[in-house]
Scaffold this active site. Sequence first.
Site, PDB file in Angstrom:
ATOM      1  N   LEU A   1       0.880  -1.328  -0.150  1.00 13.02           N
ATOM      2  CA  LEU A   1      -0.002  -0.015  -0.019  1.00 13.02           C
ATOM      3  C   LEU A   1       0.981   1.366   0.034  1.00 13.02           C
ATOM      4  O   LEU A   1       0.619   2.206   0.614  1.00 13.02           O
ATOM      5  CB  LEU A   1      -1.003   0.081   1.176  1.00 13.02           C
ATOM      6  CG  LEU A   1      -1.848  -1.211   1.172  1.00 13.02           C
ATOM      7  CD1 LEU A   1      -2.805  -0.970   2.483  1.00 13.02           C
ATOM      8  CD2 LEU A   1      -2.931  -0.843  -0.204  1.00 13.02           C
ATOM      9  N   GLY A   2       1.732   1.186  -0.921  1.00 11.78           N
ATOM     10  CA  GLY A   2       2.626   2.426  -0.965  1.00 11.78           C
ATOM     11  C   GLY A   2       1.873   3.546  -2.095  1.00 11.78           C
ATOM     12  O   GLY A   2       0.651   3.415  -2.025  1.00 11.78           O
ATOM     13  N   VAL A  34       1.738   3.633  -5.268  1.00 15.38           N
ATOM     14  CA  VAL A  34       0.654   3.085  -6.295  1.00 15.38           C
ATOM     15  C   VAL A  34      -0.355   2.278  -5.557  1.00 15.38           C
ATOM     16  O   VAL A  34      -1.404   2.236  -6.101  1.00 15.38           O
ATOM     17  CB  VAL A  34       1.534   2.097  -7.229  1.00 15.38           C
ATOM     18  CG1 VAL A  34       0.749   1.455  -8.441  1.00 15.38           C
ATOM     19  CG2 VAL A  34       2.511   3.040  -7.966  1.00 15.38           C
ATOM     20  N   ALA A  65      -1.782   2.696  -2.869  1.00 17.79           N
ATOM     21  CA  ALA A  65      -2.946   3.240  -2.401  1.00 17.79           C
ATOM     22  C   ALA A  65      -3.758   4.125  -3.447  1.00 17.79           C
ATOM     23  O   ALA A  65      -4.973   3.967  -3.429  1.00 17.79           O
ATOM     24  CB  ALA A  65      -2.450   4.691  -1.652  1.00 17.79           C
ATOM     25  N   VAL A 109       5.574  -1.393 -17.389  1.00 20.00           N
ATOM     26  CA  VAL A 109       6.439  -0.877 -18.522  1.00 20.00           C
ATOM     27  C   VAL A 109       5.650   0.647 -18.918  1.00 20.00           C
ATOM     28  O   VAL A 109       4.661   0.463 -19.219  1.00 20.00           O
ATOM     29  CB  VAL A 109       6.200  -1.749 -19.558  1.00 20.00           C
ATOM     30  CG1 VAL A 109       7.261  -1.148 -20.920  1.00 20.00           C
ATOM     31  CG2 VAL A 109       7.000  -3.037 -19.312  1.00 20.00           C
ATOM     32  N   GLY A 116       4.395   3.192 -17.179  1.00 21.53           N
ATOM     33  CA  GLY A 116       3.535   3.546 -16.293  1.00 21.53           C
ATOM     34  C   GLY A 116       1.891   3.610 -16.967  1.00 21.53           C
ATOM     35  O   GLY A 116       1.631   2.443 -17.361  1.00 21.53           O
ATOM     36  N   LYS A 129      12.688  -2.992 -18.487  1.00 18.53           N
ATOM     37  CA  LYS A 129      11.306  -2.734 -19.362  1.00 18.53           C
ATOM     38  C   LYS A 129      11.695  -3.029 -20.863  1.00 18.53           C
ATOM     39  O   LYS A 129      10.665  -3.520 -21.122  1.00 18.53           O
ATOM     40  CB  LYS A 129      10.982  -1.450 -19.182  1.00 18.53           C
ATOM     41  CG  LYS A 129      10.564  -0.848 -17.776  1.00 18.53           C
ATOM     42  CD  LYS A 129      10.527   0.870 -17.576  1.00 18.53           C
ATOM     43  CE  LYS A 129      10.237   1.197 -16.314  1.00 18.53           C
ATOM     44  NZ  LYS A 129      10.228   2.706 -16.165  1.00 18.53           N
ATOM     45  N   GLY A 163       4.315   7.594 -11.248  1.00 16.91           N
ATOM     46  CA  GLY A 163       3.440   8.255 -10.442  1.00 16.91           C
ATOM     47  C   GLY A 163       2.378   7.523 -10.061  1.00 16.91           C
ATOM     48  O   GLY A 163       1.926   6.658 -10.766  1.00 16.91           O
TER      49      GLY A 163
END
Length: 434
Positions: free
Chosen positions: A12-13, A15, A17, A134, A136, A207, A304
């Site tokens: 739950l970092g 991304v 969250a 890959v 985002g 990636k 992000g």
Amino acid sequence: MKDVVKIGVAGLGTVGAGTVKLLSEHRDILTDRSGRQIVVTAVSSRDRTRDRGFSTEGLIWHEDARDLAADDNVDIVVELIGGSDGIAYDVCKIALEHGKHVVTANKALIALKGLELAQIADQNNVTIAYEAAVAGGIPVVKALREGLAGNAISRVTGILNGTCNYILTTMREQGRDFADVLNEAQKLGYAEADPTFDVDGIDAAHKLAILASLAFGTEVDFDAVAVEGIRSVSALDIQLAEELGYRIKLLGIAKQTAEGIEQRVSPVMVDRATQISKVEGVFNAVALEGDYVGPVILQGRGAGERPTASAVVADIVDIAAGRTAPVFGVPADRLKTNVRAPLEKHVGPYYLRLMVWDRPGVMAEVTATLAKHGVSMASMIQHGRAETVGGVVPVVFVTHETSEAGMSGALADISAFESNSQPPVLMRIENFAS
């Protein structure tokens, strides 16, 4: 088919969250698009007390994410822990063995353990979806695995790391050195405290290995990627590139050659007229070349909370709607062994920059050495003379197409010249469709 799809989120970092919040905020839209209710039922993270912007009331909290992976109240396991082994690997393996689909943003895991996990997925009639691993929020995995399935792909080229792209953009726009811009990027949160994976090209290489497997139907082979980062790129080289009509980008390139598949990550010069040269800041871009569709370029935010959560949830919706595909586009037992093209067989133009003592005979010595190794010059730049007699001046050579082996041989000889005040800089010039 059940009306409700139960989601377990491991990690739950930022991304994780973001994924939980997106699933809640767009619940009705996602139900319409998948035909089923998508509900988070279980989560796992080390810190229960942290405020993540959503309520965990009513959710099953697992102290150990491995228990979440085996939980009967979970249909799809979302792994957002990170790392190529340890708990992240265990969570994915356990989930697949329990017949659960897996969604992950973990590029290192897919690049290094993807083949093994794909085999387990096939054995249990489930899949691993990893669009978020890959580029985002850019749907490049779906593009290769589905949208371009009718094409033979000849080449994949990508700006795959936003941190490096931000640093190179800022160096060019502000004329600043690498170390200075990196320090600023860390303060702004664009670069990690330990930036090694980003600036040394490892993140982009993970990636690229994934994209190459998807593009060419081969076993994912991270060790086949030749990797070079951006630490050696100077403000001077960026300035000279501009003068020559180029921009420096850290590119991941995978292409089919007569010798096999060439895979490399390195800073290269690209023509300023090409679209990929105009991708700036933290943005990513991937250019694909198919035999029927021609060139296709996808561009967007590569990292992000929101862009990555967007990609994670897109995979969840696909699985909930029954739209699944083999992990790398074909069943794992039909993936071909990757045949590595020797990098010394690469052919293309090169940029060579020397810092030499301003003395008679230096240019003749360099040009004779290039000729000895079969390297033909296309152009040369030398601005005036040194400020002091016998001082140091930059000299730039741009070559016609030549082999990597020939260029490497010439560089080895030139590096030994007493006329050098510092080691020469060599960079590939990359030509591809606009």
